[in-house]
Design a protein around this motif. Structure first.
Motif, PDB file in Angstrom:
ATOM      1  N   HIS A  34      15.964   6.289  47.913  1.00 27.15           N
ATOM      2  CA  HIS A  34      16.944   7.251  48.409  1.00 27.15           C
ATOM      3  C   HIS A  34      18.347   6.640  48.369  1.00 27.15           C
ATOM      4  CE1 HIS A  34      13.249   8.848  50.396  1.00 27.15           C
ATOM      5  NE2 HIS A  34      13.810  10.000  50.123  1.00 27.15           N
ATOM      6  N   ARG A  35      19.291   7.390  47.837  1.00 26.62           N
ATOM      7  CA  ARG A  35      20.708   7.006  47.822  1.00 26.62           C
ATOM      8  C   ARG A  35      21.523   8.216  48.290  1.00 26.62           C
ATOM      9  NH1 ARG A  35      20.177   1.492  46.911  1.00 26.62           N
ATOM     10  NH2 ARG A  35      18.682   1.185  45.196  1.00 26.62           N
ATOM     11  N   GLY A  36      22.438   8.023  49.187  1.00 25.11           N
ATOM     12  CA  GLY A  36      23.222   9.167  49.644  1.00 25.11           C
ATOM     13  C   GLY A  36      24.183   8.830  50.755  1.00 25.11           C
ATOM     14  N   LYS A  37      24.453   9.824  51.608  1.00 23.00           N
ATOM     15  CA  LYS A  37      25.453   9.686  52.672  1.00 23.00           C
ATOM     16  C   LYS A  37      24.931  10.323  53.954  1.00 23.00           C
ATOM     17  CE  LYS A  37      29.350  10.058  49.406  1.00 23.00           C
ATOM     18  NZ  LYS A  37      30.613  10.777  49.095  1.00 23.00           N
ATOM     19  N   TRP A  38      25.459   9.847  55.071  1.00 20.61           N
ATOM     20  CA  TRP A  38      25.280  10.520  56.359  1.00 20.61           C
ATOM     21  C   TRP A  38      26.487  11.419  56.584  1.00 20.61           C
ATOM     22  CZ3 TRP A  38      23.638   6.266  60.452  1.00 20.61           C
ATOM     23  CH2 TRP A  38      22.363   5.781  60.122  1.00 20.61           C
ATOM     24  N   ILE A  39      26.217  12.666  56.964  1.00 20.54           N
ATOM     25  CA  ILE A  39      27.326  13.562  57.296  1.00 20.54           C
ATOM     26  C   ILE A  39      27.055  14.196  58.662  1.00 20.54           C
ATOM     27  CG2 ILE A  39      27.879  14.064  54.884  1.00 20.54           C
ATOM     28  CD1 ILE A  39      26.484  16.794  55.275  1.00 20.54           C
ATOM     29  N   PRO A  40      28.117  14.518  59.419  1.00 19.32           N
ATOM     30  CA  PRO A  40      27.923  15.263  60.674  1.00 19.32           C
ATOM     31  C   PRO A  40      27.550  16.701  60.349  1.00 19.32           C
ATOM     32  CG  PRO A  40      30.255  14.970  60.239  1.00 19.32           C
ATOM     33  CD  PRO A  40      29.536  14.180  59.180  1.00 19.32           C
ATOM     34  N   ARG A  41      26.944  17.375  61.305  1.00 19.90           N
ATOM     35  CA  ARG A  41      26.420  18.716  61.049  1.00 19.90           C
ATOM     36  C   ARG A  41      27.492  19.698  60.599  1.00 19.90           C
ATOM     37  NH1 ARG A  41      23.050  20.865  65.230  1.00 19.90           N
ATOM     38  NH2 ARG A  41      23.756  22.980  64.763  1.00 19.90           N
ATOM     39  N   HIS A  42      28.727  19.544  61.079  1.00 23.90           N
ATOM     40  CA  HIS A  42      29.758  20.514  60.714  1.00 23.90           C
ATOM     41  C   HIS A  42      30.198  20.377  59.255  1.00 23.90           C
ATOM     42  CE1 HIS A  42      32.439  17.082  61.801  1.00 23.90           C
ATOM     43  NE2 HIS A  42      33.220  17.600  60.864  1.00 23.90           N
ATOM     44  N   LYS A  43      29.790  19.284  58.601  1.00 24.99           N
ATOM     45  CA  LYS A  43      30.157  19.095  57.196  1.00 24.99           C
ATOM     46  C   LYS A  43      29.129  19.689  56.239  1.00 24.99           C
ATOM     47  CE  LYS A  43      32.946  16.574  55.616  1.00 24.99           C
ATOM     48  NZ  LYS A  43      34.283  16.855  55.003  1.00 24.99           N
ATOM     49  N   LEU A  44      28.048  20.242  56.772  1.00 26.99           N
ATOM     50  CA  LEU A  44      26.981  20.728  55.899  1.00 26.99           C
ATOM     51  C   LEU A  44      27.479  21.843  54.980  1.00 26.99           C
ATOM     52  CD1 LEU A  44      24.004  20.535  55.104  1.00 26.99           C
ATOM     53  CD2 LEU A  44      23.473  22.160  56.923  1.00 26.99           C
ATOM     54  N   GLN A  45      28.333  22.710  55.489  1.00 29.08           N
ATOM     55  CA  GLN A  45      28.831  23.808  54.670  1.00 29.08           C
ATOM     56  C   GLN A  45      29.522  23.292  53.412  1.00 29.08           C
ATOM     57  OE1 GLN A  45      31.096  26.793  56.746  1.00 29.08           O
ATOM     58  NE2 GLN A  45      31.871  27.729  54.873  1.00 29.08           N
ATOM     59  N   SER A  46      30.252  22.189  53.543  1.00 29.73           N
ATOM     60  CA  SER A  46      30.995  21.666  52.388  1.00 29.73           C
ATOM     61  C   SER A  46      30.065  21.247  51.256  1.00 29.73           C
ATOM     62  CB  SER A  46      31.876  20.483  52.820  1.00 29.73           C
ATOM     63  OG  SER A  46      31.080  19.373  53.221  1.00 29.73           O
ATOM     64  N   VAL A  47      28.839  20.823  51.596  1.00 30.83           N
ATOM     65  CA  VAL A  47      27.881  20.438  50.560  1.00 30.83           C
ATOM     66  C   VAL A  47      27.512  21.671  49.729  1.00 30.83           C
ATOM     67  CG1 VAL A  47      25.622  19.414  50.102  1.00 30.83           C
ATOM     68  CG2 VAL A  47      26.990  18.598  52.036  1.00 30.83           C
ATOM     69  N   PHE A  48      27.311  22.813  50.396  1.00 31.82           N
ATOM     70  CA  PHE A  48      26.957  24.045  49.688  1.00 31.82           C
ATOM     71  C   PHE A  48      28.151  24.647  48.962  1.00 31.82           C
ATOM     72  CE2 PHE A  48      23.467  23.493  52.566  1.00 31.82           C
ATOM     73  CZ  PHE A  48      22.366  23.965  51.854  1.00 31.82           C
ATOM     74  N   GLU A  49      29.345  24.217  49.303  1.00 29.01           N
ATOM     75  CA  GLU A  49      30.549  24.693  48.612  1.00 29.01           C
ATOM     76  C   GLU A  49      30.923  23.821  47.429  1.00 29.01           C
ATOM     77  OE1 GLU A  49      33.290  24.751  51.854  1.00 29.01           O
ATOM     78  OE2 GLU A  49      32.822  26.834  52.406  1.00 29.01           O
ATOM     79  N   GLY A  50      30.109  22.807  47.135  1.00 30.66           N
ATOM     80  CA  GLY A  50      30.350  21.959  45.966  1.00 30.66           C
ATOM     81  C   GLY A  50      31.321  20.826  46.213  1.00 30.66           C
ATOM     82  N   ASP A  51      31.506  20.448  47.472  1.00 28.94           N
ATOM     83  CA  ASP A  51      32.471  19.399  47.799  1.00 28.94           C
ATOM     84  C   ASP A  51      31.829  18.027  47.998  1.00 28.94           C
ATOM     85  OD1 ASP A  51      34.562  21.157  47.678  1.00 28.94           O
ATOM     86  OD2 ASP A  51      34.595  21.575  49.831  1.00 28.94           O
ATOM     87  N   MET A  52      30.519  17.896  47.756  1.00 30.20           N
ATOM     88  CA  MET A  52      29.864  16.603  47.899  1.00 30.20           C
ATOM     89  C   MET A  52      29.830  15.911  46.532  1.00 30.20           C
ATOM     90  SD  MET A  52      28.430  14.197  49.541  1.00 30.20           S
ATOM     91  CE  MET A  52      28.475  15.013  51.145  1.00 30.20           C
ATOM     92  N   ARG A  53      30.537  14.799  46.450  1.00 27.65           N
ATOM     93  CA  ARG A  53      30.626  14.046  45.200  1.00 27.65           C
ATOM     94  C   ARG A  53      30.043  12.649  45.398  1.00 27.65           C
ATOM     95  NH1 ARG A  53      34.412  16.164  41.444  1.00 27.65           N
ATOM     96  NH2 ARG A  53      35.378  18.095  42.227  1.00 27.65           N
ATOM     97  N   ILE A  54      29.281  12.221  44.418  1.00 26.47           N
ATOM     98  CA  ILE A  54      28.734  10.863  44.387  1.00 26.47           C
ATOM     99  C   ILE A  54      28.836  10.376  42.948  1.00 26.47           C
ATOM    100  CG2 ILE A  54      26.627   9.463  44.637  1.00 26.47           C
ATOM    101  CD1 ILE A  54      25.826  11.138  46.982  1.00 26.47           C
ATOM    102  N   ALA A  55      29.035   9.086  42.763  1.00 21.34           N
ATOM    103  CA  ALA A  55      29.171   8.525  41.417  1.00 21.34           C
ATOM    104  C   ALA A  55      27.976   8.909  40.545  1.00 21.34           C
ATOM    105  CB  ALA A  55      29.282   7.004  41.491  1.00 21.34           C
ATOM    106  N   LEU A  56      28.252   9.173  39.280  1.00 20.92           N
ATOM    107  CA  LEU A  56      27.191   9.516  38.337  1.00 20.92           C
ATOM    108  C   LEU A  56      26.148   8.405  38.237  1.00 20.92           C
ATOM    109  CD1 LEU A  56      29.403  11.092  35.552  1.00 20.92           C
ATOM    110  CD2 LEU A  56      27.819  12.314  37.052  1.00 20.92           C
ATOM    111  N   THR A  57      26.564   7.184  38.535  1.00 29.01           N
ATOM    112  CA  THR A  57      25.627   6.060  38.532  1.00 29.01           C
ATOM    113  C   THR A  57      24.921   5.906  39.885  1.00 29.01           C
ATOM    114  OG1 THR A  57      27.505   4.615  39.074  1.00 29.01           O
ATOM    115  CG2 THR A  57      26.833   4.743  36.751  1.00 29.01           C
ATOM    116  N   GLY A  58      25.078   6.896  40.776  1.00 30.40           N
ATOM    117  CA  GLY A  58      24.389   6.849  42.058  1.00 30.40           C
ATOM    118  C   GLY A  58      22.884   6.957  41.930  1.00 30.40           C
ATOM    119  N   VAL A  59      22.404   7.415  40.762  1.00 34.10           N
ATOM    120  CA  VAL A  59      20.961   7.506  40.529  1.00 34.10           C
ATOM    121  C   VAL A  59      20.448   6.395  39.626  1.00 34.10           C
ATOM    122  CG1 VAL A  59      20.765   9.985  40.957  1.00 34.10           C
ATOM    123  CG2 VAL A  59      21.372   9.178  38.657  1.00 34.10           C
ATOM    124  N   THR A  60      21.306   5.410  39.315  1.00 35.12           N
ATOM    125  CA  THR A  60      20.873   4.348  38.403  1.00 35.12           C
ATOM    126  C   THR A  60      21.099   2.925  38.915  1.00 35.12           C
ATOM    127  OG1 THR A  60      23.008   4.445  37.216  1.00 35.12           O
ATOM    128  CG2 THR A  60      21.173   5.776  36.335  1.00 35.12           C
TER     129      THR A  60
END
Length: 452
Positions: A34-60
């Protein structure tokens, strides 16, 4: 917003779980970490709005979590946009702080990112759908429950039991009495799975000391089955840690006992919901034999998926029900591809090669690809094996480097699993192998320091 319906589902989750403080938004890397981030609950909407960015190499990253320089150079280490899968938004019931998790996949310039193992599996599912087919899969995962402390030499220890004492000769296969000695941790694992809607079939005491197997129900959605298997591994590890144990999916923690496998049952339904492997007989249909032939023909190319690490190849030893050749047979647990007997409508293949360390998304991708290859090309299976593993001659790679060479030279991998994945997997494994090659072990000092 990408999907308003999904966000409404996520909002309802927050309403139903008002105490949730933290949400882990997660990618799965090529090693199944697992690779990712911790976010507070109020930030969940931003993930569904396409505002969550992680490096393309985050899966490698490599197994130690380091960037692989060649892949960073290839991508410029730029960011991708993460797309969430709302059905994976689950509460993690074993944690003291109210926490949830959700899986995502990476996209780049609006397209699914081919390095991402969840993307690889999704694309294989789509190829099945284009042919009017649905793969039905059921993973089975073996693990060992170990003491949290290692011995003075760093070797993990199997907990002492009342029934076996300190003996590590056997593990009490199918023993329910020994399971009662660990009832608290095993029942909490099952209860956590129930609360996360991870459908389990059975929990079994396996052959080796401290070894267990959890079986999942058959699902007609391979990506969801892989998500469930990935979450199941997390449940097992998390609950074990809470109770003071280490749960490991390492394929061969101990040289003298059986290792941990990852077996998968697969059948295929047509657009009318009929199992194409069923012809009403014990033998099964011609499509079954095409699928078997495809899995056998591609097995050598895909050994790096089924056995992705240096330790993985220690599991492939004679007399351990671990196949060393792409054999198949009816109700035979010494072959790579077992056809269980029973109701013809449930005719299926049990793929018995992968170790428990393998990435569930990539294992299911490899199996789907092999089945598809056999069906597309109407390959003919060899005669089924009737003997045991002692009659097999090694045909599959016996070590990590050989498997990497077979994988790297394969045209099948690029064609069926994608050239980006092929490139990334090779780069990660070469980088890891270089680190092992540079590392001098205590065993080498013991062998050569004085005798040289």
């Amino acid at each position: 917003m990408n999907n308003k319906t999904d966000f409404k589902t996520a909002q309802q989750f927050l309403v139903d779980n008002p105490d949730i403080e933290v949400i882990e938004v997660l990618l799965i890397d090529l090693n199944g970490v697992h690779r990712g981030k911790w976010i507070p609950r109020h930030k969940l909407q931003s993930v569904f709005e396409g505002d969550m960015r992680i490096a393309l190499t985050g899966v490698t990253p490599d197994i130690w979590g380091r960037d692989v320089p060649s892949l960073c150079a290839k991508t410029g280490d730029g960011d991708g946009i993460c797309v969430p899968t709302v059905r994976t938004l689950k509460r993690l019931p074993w944690l003291s702080r109210p926490t949830a998790q959700m899986y995502m996949h990476l996209t780049h310039q609006g397209e699914p990112w081919g390095y991402d193992p969840r993307v690889v599996l999704g694309q294989l599912q789509q190829r099945f759908a284009e042919r009017g087919l649905i793969a039905v899969v059921a993973p089975e995962l073996e693990f060992m429950l170990l003491s949290s402390e290692r011995d003075a030499e760093g070797i993990p220890q199997v907990p002492q039991t009342r029934i076996n004492g300190r003996s590590k000769v056997g593990g009490q296969l199918y023993g329910t009495d020994i399971m009662h000695e660990f009832a608290d941790v095993l029942h909490e694992m099952r209860e956590a799975c129930d609360s996360m809607d991870l459908r389990l079939d059975t929990l079994v005491k396996e052959l080796a000391p401290g070894q267990y197997e959890l079986n999942q129900h058959h699902l007609g959605d391979a990506l969801q089955a892989a998500d469930n298997a990935q979450m199941l591994k997390r449940v097992i590890k998390g609950v074990a840690q809470k109770h003071g144990y280490v749960a490991t999916f390492m394929p061969k923690p101990f040289a003298h006992v059986d290792g941990n496998g990852f077996h998968t049952h697969i059948s295929v339904l047509d657009e009318n919901g009929k199992n194409i492997f069923d012809d009403g007989t014990e033998r099964g249909s011609q499509a079954l034999r095409h699928a078997v032939a495809g899995l056998a023909a591609t097995m050598s190319d895909l050994m790096l998926v089924f056995a992705p690490h240096r330790n993985s190849y220690r599991r492939f030893a004679a007399g351990t029900h671990t196949p060393i050749a792409p054999t198949w047979g009816y109700e035979n647990r010494d072959v790579a591809l077992r056809i269980p007997v029973g109701d013809p409508q449930a005719r299926r293949i049990e793929h018995r090669v992968a170790g428990a360390d393998a990435n569930p998304y990539l294992v299911l991708s490899a199996i789907l690809a092999g089945v598809l290859y056999g069906l597309d090309n109407k390959l003919e299976a060899t005669e089924p094996a009737s003997g045991g593993s002692h009659e097999q001659c090694r045909e599959l790679a016996g070590d990590w480097l050989a498997a990497t060479r077979d994988f790297e030279e394969s045209t099948f991998v690029s064609e069926y699993l994608g050239a980006p994945f092929h490139e990334a997997m090779c780069a990660v494994k070469h980088f890891e192998q270089d680190e092992f090659n540079r590392t001098i072990t205590p065993f080498e000092y013991d062998a050569y320091l004085i005798t040289s």
